[in-house]
Write a protein that holds these residues in place. Sequence first.
Motif, PDB file in Angstrom:
ATOM      1  N   TRP A 103       0.800  -1.224   0.000  1.00 15.05           N
ATOM      2  CA  TRP A 103       0.000   0.000   0.000  1.00 15.05           C
ATOM      3  C   TRP A 103       0.830   1.270   0.000  1.00 15.05           C
ATOM      4  CZ3 TRP A 103      -4.745   0.320  -1.579  1.00 15.05           C
ATOM      5  CH2 TRP A 103      -5.498  -0.862  -1.631  1.00 15.05           C
ATOM      6  N   ASP A 104       2.020   1.259   0.594  1.00 16.70           N
ATOM      7  CA  ASP A 104       2.881   2.450   0.532  1.00 16.70           C
ATOM      8  C   ASP A 104       3.283   2.739  -0.912  1.00 16.70           C
ATOM      9  OD1 ASP A 104       2.720   2.836   3.242  1.00 16.70           O
ATOM     10  OD2 ASP A 104       4.617   1.814   3.689  1.00 16.70           O
ATOM     11  N   ALA A 107       0.203   3.970  -2.823  1.00 16.44           N
ATOM     12  CA  ALA A 107      -0.062   5.373  -2.473  1.00 16.44           C
ATOM     13  C   ALA A 107       0.886   6.310  -3.206  1.00 16.44           C
ATOM     14  CB  ALA A 107       0.050   5.562  -0.965  1.00 16.44           C
ATOM     15  N   THR A 112      -5.512   6.077  -3.325  1.00 10.31           N
ATOM     16  CA  THR A 112      -5.857   6.157  -1.914  1.00 10.31           C
ATOM     17  C   THR A 112      -5.510   4.864  -1.196  1.00 10.31           C
ATOM     18  OG1 THR A 112      -7.689   7.592  -2.501  1.00 10.31           O
ATOM     19  CG2 THR A 112      -7.754   6.620  -0.304  1.00 10.31           C
ATOM     20  N   LYS A 113      -4.860   4.996  -0.054  1.00 10.54           N
ATOM     21  CA  LYS A 113      -4.547   3.834   0.791  1.00 10.54           C
ATOM     22  C   LYS A 113      -5.835   3.335   1.421  1.00 10.54           C
ATOM     23  CE  LYS A 113      -0.131   3.383   3.150  1.00 10.54           C
ATOM     24  NZ  LYS A 113       0.733   3.903   4.190  1.00 10.54           N
TER      25      LYS A 113
END
Length: 297
Positions: A103-104, A107, A112-113
């Motif tokens: 997710w990093d 992003a 959007t996370k």
Amino acid sequence: MAHFGIGVSTAVTAVPDTLKLAVQADRGGLDLITVSDHPYYPDRLDAYAELGVLLGKTERVSGLVSVTNLPTRPAAMLARTITSLSALTGGRIVLGMGVGGLWDDIARLGFTKLTPGQAVRAFEEGIRLVKLLGGGGDPVSFDGEFYQVTELVPAEETMPPVWTGSVGPKSLAVTGRVADGWMPGRAADWLSERYRTSRPVIDEAAVAAGRDPGEIATVYNFPGRITAEPLAQTRAEDGRWIGGSSAQWVEELTGAVLEHGAAGFVLFGPDRSTPDEVAAARWAGEIVPAVREAVAK
């Protein structure tokens, strides 16, 4: 009928070898070439750009992104990509779908996370919407938590099977409710603890949704060495497949199909590396035909 494939590299520096390997797989009679999807890495090719070129250079083999990074590819656009590739190739495409994990990195691309719960709900919505957008029919309106489309006309092209890379219990249940196949994570196979604990979650969710669990295929990413001579041990102490001679592979895979219901295998080299030309030749020329023959008997 089991599917037999080969995993190819997405590295920019490996392009000449990747193109050669795809053509070799096609001429060798394999069913699938697969690529991974990590669009946030600059030294990696975009998965669908790569797959489009590989399918354009081949004639019979199907392509699979294993698995599509759904958070970076909105479902309605993904559906258009898939039906377009299907139309361009005579249906030589399978749709792999994933929840998204890094997710990093996702992003950093500007998306959007999501929390784990949100990601799984978006995953289920995404699969449901994609499946509505192929095969013709009336315009689709979809008002979900994450996806909304209004009066969108589905493509005439049939949507191909959807295989997931589900890992956690909630995403496994999504596979049971809405998907057509499952590729166990971490290259786990039919003898692994991951399979033993995960497949029942899929089956229970399928039954609860009024589906036949037997119609959800299990296809394995299967790394290992193909050796000239037999190995004394084909599995490590932890039970993970190491590899062996062509005859040892044939025995293992035939048993997986006949005794464990395996629906397919995608070859990787040791530690999920890309198989070299020699391994690919043994896979397509010796192992796959022998397994097909043994299963047919």
